[in-house]
Scaffold this active site. Sequence first.
Site, PDB file in Angstrom:
ATOM      1  CE  LYS A 178      36.739  -4.564 -35.481  1.00  0.00           C
ATOM      2  NZ  LYS A 178      37.628  -5.748 -35.338  1.00  0.00           N
ATOM      3  N   GLY A 201      30.342 -11.394 -37.693  1.00  0.00           N
ATOM      4  CA  GLY A 201      30.457  -9.946 -37.850  1.00  0.00           C
ATOM      5  C   GLY A 201      31.649  -9.544 -38.700  1.00  0.00           C
TER       6      GLY A 201
END
Length: 243
Positions: free
Chosen positions: A64, A125
């Site tokens: 991502k 993340g």
Amino acid sequence: MKVFGLIGHPLTHSFSKKYFEEKFEKFNIKNCVYNLFDIDNIEKVADLKNEKNIVGLNVTIPYKEAVLKYLDEVSPVAEQIGSVNTIKCSKNRWKGFNTDYFGILQSIKSLPLKNIKSCLILGSGGTAKTAAFVLNEMKIDFLTVSRNKRGEGFINYKEINSETLKNYNLIINTSPVGMYPKVIEIPELPYQLLNKTNILFDMIYNPQNTLFLQKGREKGCKTLNGMEALKTQAEVSWKIWNE
């Protein structure tokens, strides 16, 4: 044939293919397929740009953030967050969006907001960044729990104690710990210190009943899995691809 798909690695946990194929069938959407692009290196994303029939992609763990450098354009929200989970592919130009934002926002809004003091975000993340962005917008204080990152706004798992869980009673797991097939894994929390004032939100949707959530319910916590967040972000992705 319009090709949609999911980029990530591994993809054994994904429900996206099933979700969109059922959507195609339910609404009689013809000439569309949804493929899984399980790539073990982000550099292989460049090869997909040569596929002329690809019109829309979702992005999942662990790409991502890494996918950003392969995009020609990024939406303002995705740029601020630093994470992309949806790509619109048009005329060899890829534009990145963050539709996780909408999924997380709607999920948190479904919780008893008046009971939320502050939040612990497990993981650091792309999904964690999105959760942090949403919490900032909602003016909910938070700390990010990480094994690796240090500094202001971050704490280590070993630093979590009863006082932490009292003051930060909403806990959002954005890490892949406990995701299929490693369903017996669990974030390193002092679960014995949880009580009915805590709220556990797991972004994992496979399995829907993670060990993290089970441990919370054993202590009387309200719990929420990631299925509704998944559906919300998927529908926003579909809208973007068809605009």
